[in-house]
Design a protein around this motif. Structure first.
Motif, mmCIF file in Angstrom:
data_model
loop_
_atom_site.group_PDB
_atom_site.id
_atom_site.type_symbol
_atom_site.label_atom_id
_atom_site.label_comp_id
_atom_site.label_asym_id
_atom_site.label_seq_id
_atom_site.Cartn_x
_atom_site.Cartn_y
_atom_site.Cartn_z
ATOM 1 N N GLY A 159 0.827 -1.198 0.000
ATOM 2 C CA GLY A 159 0.000 0.000 0.000
ATOM 3 C C GLY A 159 0.861 1.247 0.000
ATOM 4 O O GLY A 159 2.081 1.183 0.127
ATOM 5 N N GLU A 160 0.204 2.375 -0.188
ATOM 6 C CA GLU A 160 0.915 3.647 -0.127
ATOM 7 C C GLU A 160 -0.078 4.726 0.256
ATOM 8 O O GLU A 160 -1.272 4.625 -0.022
ATOM 9 C CB GLU A 160 1.622 3.967 -1.435
ATOM 10 C CG GLU A 160 0.759 3.844 -2.672
ATOM 11 C CD GLU A 160 1.592 3.834 -3.938
ATOM 12 O OE1 GLU A 160 1.695 4.894 -4.551
ATOM 13 O OE2 GLU A 160 2.106 2.766 -4.294
ATOM 14 N N THR A 161 0.416 5.742 0.917
ATOM 15 C CA THR A 161 -0.417 6.862 1.310
ATOM 16 C C THR A 161 0.084 8.105 0.603
ATOM 17 O O THR A 161 1.286 8.303 0.444
ATOM 18 C CB THR A 161 -0.390 7.081 2.826
ATOM 19 O OG1 THR A 161 0.961 7.315 3.236
ATOM 20 C CG2 THR A 161 -0.938 5.886 3.566
ATOM 21 N N MET A 162 -0.831 8.909 0.162
ATOM 22 C CA MET A 162 -0.464 10.145 -0.511
ATOM 23 C C MET A 162 -0.839 11.314 0.386
ATOM 24 O O MET A 162 -1.624 11.175 1.299
ATOM 25 C CB MET A 162 -1.178 10.245 -1.846
ATOM 26 C CG MET A 162 -0.766 9.167 -2.799
ATOM 27 S SD MET A 162 -1.608 9.352 -4.363
ATOM 28 C CE MET A 162 -1.846 7.649 -4.776
ATOM 29 N N GLY A 163 -0.270 12.410 0.124
ATOM 30 C CA GLY A 163 -0.534 13.585 0.927
ATOM 31 C C GLY A 163 0.773 14.276 1.237
ATOM 32 O O GLY A 163 1.746 14.157 0.494
ATOM 33 N N GLY A 164 0.821 14.971 2.344
ATOM 34 C CA GLY A 164 2.014 15.711 2.718
ATOM 35 C C GLY A 164 3.235 14.820 2.873
ATOM 36 O O GLY A 164 4.323 15.137 2.414
ATOM 37 N N ASP A 165 3.062 13.684 3.539
ATOM 38 C CA ASP A 165 4.153 12.737 3.727
ATOM 39 C C ASP A 165 3.826 11.464 2.966
ATOM 40 O O ASP A 165 3.019 10.657 3.408
ATOM 41 C CB ASP A 165 4.345 12.423 5.209
ATOM 42 C CG ASP A 165 4.842 13.612 6.001
ATOM 43 O OD1 ASP A 165 5.589 14.421 5.422
ATOM 44 O OD2 ASP A 165 4.477 13.728 7.181
ATOM 45 N N TYR A 166 4.453 11.290 1.828
ATOM 46 C CA TYR A 166 4.226 10.105 1.020
ATOM 47 C C TYR A 166 4.916 8.932 1.705
ATOM 48 O O TYR A 166 6.091 9.011 2.058
ATOM 49 C CB TYR A 166 4.789 10.321 -0.386
ATOM 50 C CG TYR A 166 4.249 9.356 -1.390
ATOM 51 C CD1 TYR A 166 3.019 9.573 -1.987
ATOM 52 C CD2 TYR A 166 4.957 8.222 -1.738
ATOM 53 C CE1 TYR A 166 2.507 8.691 -2.912
ATOM 54 C CE2 TYR A 166 4.458 7.336 -2.663
ATOM 55 C CZ TYR A 166 3.233 7.565 -3.248
ATOM 56 O OH TYR A 166 2.724 6.690 -4.165
ATOM 57 N N ALA A 167 4.203 7.854 1.943
ATOM 58 C CA ALA A 167 4.775 6.702 2.633
ATOM 59 C C ALA A 167 4.339 5.415 1.944
ATOM 60 O O ALA A 167 3.263 5.343 1.347
ATOM 61 C CB ALA A 167 4.336 6.698 4.090
ATOM 62 N N TYR A 168 5.181 4.435 2.045
ATOM 63 C CA TYR A 168 4.922 3.122 1.470
ATOM 64 C C TYR A 168 4.694 2.113 2.597
ATOM 65 O O TYR A 168 5.441 2.085 3.572
ATOM 66 C CB TYR A 168 6.103 2.659 0.620
ATOM 67 C CG TYR A 168 6.380 3.547 -0.552
ATOM 68 C CD1 TYR A 168 5.745 3.338 -1.770
ATOM 69 C CD2 TYR A 168 7.278 4.605 -0.452
ATOM 70 C CE1 TYR A 168 5.992 4.157 -2.863
ATOM 71 C CE2 TYR A 168 7.536 5.434 -1.537
ATOM 72 C CZ TYR A 168 6.887 5.200 -2.734
ATOM 73 O OH TYR A 168 7.132 6.009 -3.804
ATOM 74 N N GLU A 169 3.672 1.287 2.423
ATOM 75 C CA GLU A 169 3.466 0.151 3.316
ATOM 76 C C GLU A 169 4.105 -1.050 2.635
ATOM 77 O O GLU A 169 3.718 -1.417 1.520
ATOM 78 C CB GLU A 169 1.979 -0.096 3.537
ATOM 79 C CG GLU A 169 1.262 1.049 4.218
ATOM 80 C CD GLU A 169 -0.228 0.812 4.277
ATOM 81 O OE1 GLU A 169 -0.648 -0.277 4.719
ATOM 82 O OE2 GLU A 169 -0.969 1.710 3.848
ATOM 83 N N LEU A 170 5.073 -1.662 3.305
ATOM 84 C CA LEU A 170 5.860 -2.723 2.697
ATOM 85 C C LEU A 170 5.801 -3.992 3.540
ATOM 86 O O LEU A 170 5.637 -3.939 4.756
ATOM 87 C CB LEU A 170 7.318 -2.273 2.543
ATOM 88 C CG LEU A 170 7.530 -0.976 1.757
ATOM 89 C CD1 LEU A 170 8.985 -0.536 1.852
ATOM 90 C CD2 LEU A 170 7.113 -1.156 0.307
ATOM 91 N N ARG A 171 5.977 -5.118 2.876
ATOM 92 C CA ARG A 171 6.064 -6.414 3.551
ATOM 93 C C ARG A 171 7.366 -7.075 3.115
ATOM 94 O O ARG A 171 7.590 -7.310 1.924
ATOM 95 C CB ARG A 171 4.881 -7.312 3.189
ATOM 96 C CG ARG A 171 4.935 -8.683 3.871
ATOM 97 C CD ARG A 171 3.744 -9.562 3.509
ATOM 98 N NE ARG A 171 2.497 -8.947 3.946
ATOM 99 C CZ ARG A 171 1.472 -8.686 3.125
ATOM 100 N NH1 ARG A 171 1.540 -8.966 1.846
ATOM 101 N NH2 ARG A 171 0.378 -8.136 3.596
#
Length: 150
Positions: free
Chosen positions: A58-70
């Protein structure tokens, strides 16, 4: 945390408890040939941590772009004992020890959201021509958030 850091932390957590299960050391990225050499040469157990694949979940967008990783990894375990009951007991003791280590630090000191054993596969190596030896492979999985996709 990045993928290599998660793998290092997973290995360190399990390596720290390996001596308690008569596993001299938790090796890393070795071959099964070295396990067979060691246990047929007299060792009662051998374990090896194998770096696995990284998956973006997964990934989140917005001010702080972050990746959800396994991050996945394998732990290969080989034991030697004269009787099947002894081989099964030795494998169970090592798997329990590793499970206890994971439960003792389920976030790897806050570096992952969760890590766990997701699969256990047993292999009766005696049936493939190596007497008195049994093996198992644990699949490990750790989920974490990173600012990079690797």
């Amino acid at each position: 945390m990045v993928s290599d850091g998660v793998l290092d932390a997973m290995h360190a957590a399990l390596a720290g408890v390996s001596g308690a299960a008569s596993v001299p050391e938790l090796r890393r990225n070795e071959t099964l040939d070295s396990a067979l050499e060691e246990v047929t040469g007299g060792a009662s157990a051998w374990a090896n941590f194998v770096d696995g694949d990284l998956e973006r979940i997964g990934e989140t967008m917005g001010g702080d772009y972050a990746y959800e990783l396994r991050q996945s990894a394998l732990v290969e375990i080989v034991v030697r004992a004269p009787e099947d009951a002894g081989r099964r007991a030795a494998l169970a003791a090592i798997v329990d020890l590793y499970q206890d280590a994971i439960e003792a630090d389920p976030t790897l000191a806050g570096s992952v959201s969760v890590w766990e054993i997701t699969d256990l596969q047993r292999d009766n190596l005696a049936e493939t021509g190596v007497p008195n030896i049994k093996g198992a492979t644990l699949t490990l999985s750790a989920e974490f958030i990173a600012d990079r996709p690797i």
